[in-house]
Design an enzyme around this catalytic site. Sequence first.
Site, PDB file in Angstrom:
ATOM      1  N   ILE A   1      19.159  16.628-111.592  1.00  0.00           N
ATOM      2  CA  ILE A   1      18.626  17.822-110.912  1.00  0.00           C
ATOM      3  C   ILE A   1      19.369  19.061-111.388  1.00  0.00           C
ATOM      4  O   ILE A   1      18.842  20.151-111.351  1.00  0.00           O
ATOM      5  CB  ILE A   1      18.705  17.706-109.374  1.00  0.00           C
ATOM      6  CG1 ILE A   1      20.155  17.626-108.883  1.00  0.00           C
ATOM      7  CG2 ILE A   1      17.897  16.532-108.869  1.00  0.00           C
ATOM      8  CD1 ILE A   1      20.290  17.918-107.389  1.00  0.00           C
ATOM      9  N   ASP A   2      20.612  18.868-111.880  1.00  0.00           N
ATOM     10  CA  ASP A   2      21.438  20.020-112.272  1.00  0.00           C
ATOM     11  C   ASP A   2      20.924  20.696-113.549  1.00  0.00           C
ATOM     12  O   ASP A   2      21.293  21.829-113.833  1.00  0.00           O
ATOM     13  CB  ASP A   2      22.886  19.577-112.517  1.00  0.00           C
ATOM     14  CG  ASP A   2      23.600  19.188-111.243  1.00  0.00           C
ATOM     15  OD1 ASP A   2      22.952  19.185-110.189  1.00  0.00           O
ATOM     16  OD2 ASP A   2      24.804  18.888-111.302  1.00  0.00           O
TER      17      ASP A   2
ATOM     18  N   ARG B   1      22.591  39.297 -90.518  1.00  0.00           N
ATOM     19  CA  ARG B   1      23.726  38.473 -90.956  1.00  0.00           C
ATOM     20  C   ARG B   1      23.802  38.338 -92.473  1.00  0.00           C
ATOM     21  O   ARG B   1      22.813  38.527 -93.177  1.00  0.00           O
ATOM     22  CB  ARG B   1      23.582  37.059 -90.388  1.00  0.00           C
ATOM     23  CG  ARG B   1      23.994  36.945 -88.951  1.00  0.00           C
ATOM     24  CD  ARG B   1      23.668  35.566 -88.422  1.00  0.00           C
ATOM     25  NE  ARG B   1      24.178  35.416 -87.069  1.00  0.00           N
ATOM     26  CZ  ARG B   1      23.712  34.547 -86.182  1.00  0.00           C
ATOM     27  NH1 ARG B   1      22.724  33.731 -86.528  1.00  0.00           N
ATOM     28  NH2 ARG B   1      24.228  34.470 -84.983  1.00  0.00           N
TER      29      ARG B   1
ATOM     30  N   GLY C   1      25.120  21.722-108.186  1.00  0.00           N
ATOM     31  CA  GLY C   1      25.417  22.302-109.497  1.00  0.00           C
ATOM     32  C   GLY C   1      26.910  22.213-109.721  1.00  0.00           C
ATOM     33  O   GLY C   1      27.655  23.108-109.357  1.00  0.00           O
ATOM     34  N   ARG C   2      27.316  21.063-110.242  1.00  0.00           N
ATOM     35  CA  ARG C   2      28.754  20.790-110.406  1.00  0.00           C
ATOM     36  C   ARG C   2      29.359  21.651-111.518  1.00  0.00           C
ATOM     37  O   ARG C   2      30.324  22.370-111.282  1.00  0.00           O
ATOM     38  CB  ARG C   2      28.931  19.304-110.724  1.00  0.00           C
ATOM     39  CG  ARG C   2      30.301  18.856-111.017  1.00  0.00           C
ATOM     40  CD  ARG C   2      30.407  17.353-111.040  1.00  0.00           C
ATOM     41  NE  ARG C   2      30.453  16.804-109.702  1.00  0.00           N
ATOM     42  CZ  ARG C   2      31.553  16.795-108.948  1.00  0.00           C
ATOM     43  NH1 ARG C   2      32.684  17.289-109.403  1.00  0.00           N
ATOM     44  NH2 ARG C   2      31.528  16.267-107.742  1.00  0.00           N
TER      45      ARG C   2
ATOM     46  N   ARG D   1      26.942  33.203 -91.886  1.00  0.00           N
ATOM     47  CA  ARG D   1      26.573  31.815 -91.606  1.00  0.00           C
ATOM     48  C   ARG D   1      26.415  31.085 -92.942  1.00  0.00           C
ATOM     49  O   ARG D   1      25.997  31.694 -93.939  1.00  0.00           O
ATOM     50  CB  ARG D   1      25.247  31.726 -90.843  1.00  0.00           C
ATOM     51  CG  ARG D   1      25.322  32.266 -89.432  1.00  0.00           C
ATOM     52  CD  ARG D   1      26.151  31.348 -88.522  1.00  0.00           C
ATOM     53  NE  ARG D   1      26.105  31.775 -87.146  1.00  0.00           N
ATOM     54  CZ  ARG D   1      26.962  32.649 -86.592  1.00  0.00           C
ATOM     55  NH1 ARG D   1      27.916  33.196 -87.332  1.00  0.00           N
ATOM     56  NH2 ARG D   1      26.859  32.962 -85.313  1.00  0.00           N
TER      57      ARG D   1
HETATM   58  O1  F6P Z   1      23.424  14.333-109.841  1.00  0.00           O
HETATM   59  C1  F6P Z   1      24.088  15.550-109.893  1.00  0.00           C
HETATM   60  C2  F6P Z   1      24.624  15.870-108.546  1.00  0.00           C
HETATM   61  O2  F6P Z   1      23.543  16.016-107.671  1.00  0.00           O
HETATM   62  C3  F6P Z   1      25.531  17.083-108.511  1.00  0.00           C
HETATM   63  O3  F6P Z   1      24.857  18.272-108.402  1.00  0.00           O
HETATM   64  C4  F6P Z   1      26.411  16.767-107.330  1.00  0.00           C
HETATM   65  O4  F6P Z   1      27.670  17.381-107.466  1.00  0.00           O
HETATM   66  C5  F6P Z   1      26.549  15.296-107.396  1.00  0.00           C
HETATM   67  O5  F6P Z   1      25.409  14.810-108.052  1.00  0.00           O
HETATM   68  C6  F6P Z   1      26.700  14.622-106.052  1.00  0.00           C
HETATM   69  O6  F6P Z   1      26.901  13.281-106.265  1.00  0.00           O
HETATM   70  P1  F6P Z   1      27.007  12.173-105.170  1.00  0.00           P
HETATM   71  O7  F6P Z   1      25.624  11.797-104.783  1.00  0.00           O
HETATM   72  O8  F6P Z   1      27.736  11.070-105.830  1.00  0.00           O
HETATM   73  O9  F6P Z   1      27.748  12.769-103.997  1.00  0.00           O
END
Ligand code: F6P
Length: 343
Positions: free
Chosen positions: A127-128, A163, A171-172, A267
Amino acid sequence: MRIGVLTGGGDCPGLNAVIRAVVRTAVGKYGHAVVGFEDGWRGLLQDRKVVLLNDDRNDRLLAKGGTVLGTARTNPTKLQAGLETIKQTLDDNGIDVLIPIGGEGTLTAASWLSDEGVNVVGVPKTIDNDIDCTDVTFGHDTAVSVATDAIDRLHTTAESHQRVMLVEVMGRHAGWIALASGLASGAHLILVPEQPFDVDEVCRTVKRRFQRGDKHFICVVAEGAEPDPRSMKLADGGIDEFGHKRFTGVAHQLAIEIERRIGKEVRTTVLGHIQRGGTPTPFDRVLATRFGTCAVEAAQAGDFGKMVALHGTKIELVPLADATRRLKTVPEQRYQEASVFFG
Ligand code: F6P
């Protein structure tokens, strides 16, 4: 021919559509057999579970989220050490070609196997959208749609209460979801991992907007966004068992700082796995289907060590080694383009 399939890493809308397309093309068009390995590389390394896929299991998979094969994250070091076991499992099951469907980690392992002489055709998913050498991966469009819908809803409640709303999206390493959903929903600021942000500058942008008479402020924050450490320090969550940095909630910590520095009410909404679950968009179903079909065509043609990719409107093959060399991050120029709408 016997084709093995697995889905690895985090799940992603469209995985089942790929599996369906692989089975339909391999079994339906060519009369091959398809074997599904459960739970990603772990299925090959430990359990050696196999599921024979046929057209009966194939029904109504297009719209189904998640993966019917199951998935798992695997530590890359353990994976590298287990390549011989994986090869043995493939041999034991008479697999001629393996089609791993996954993100950076899964495709890197696929590339190692290819170097060891295993016939592999990779299918990119995330998805990223951070896999290189393809314009986009399936799953991304669904995640952006979910995030956009959520932000659209946050606008009205934020405006009613005057707010600041911070929306944390996935998005890692790459801010593609934040960038696209922020642009699509008219966010007033987007923070991405590629561009360290200055908290005072964020506060100035918020203040300016309210001083102009506007009644709310929406900021989309990618989970991997980081402040310039001179302006704010994020809590350290250490590293998880897969070698990933553990996130400690950037949006939540930024919210506290904005309230403290300029006294605005803030928030925070963390969208989390909602972006990854559920039914894929039509765009993702079609892309996933085309990827699955192309992967079998590559196997049929003996074109191994490749990954299927979208280039413009065409599905093409690129070397796995090229696709896994680096991650595809948001270029500075794309971020600057979006910044016209900030404030
Ligand atoms: O697949 C990518 C991702 O969705 C990242 O955006 C996110 O940081 C990570 O996976 C989360 O992974 P998990 O499901 O192992 O917590």
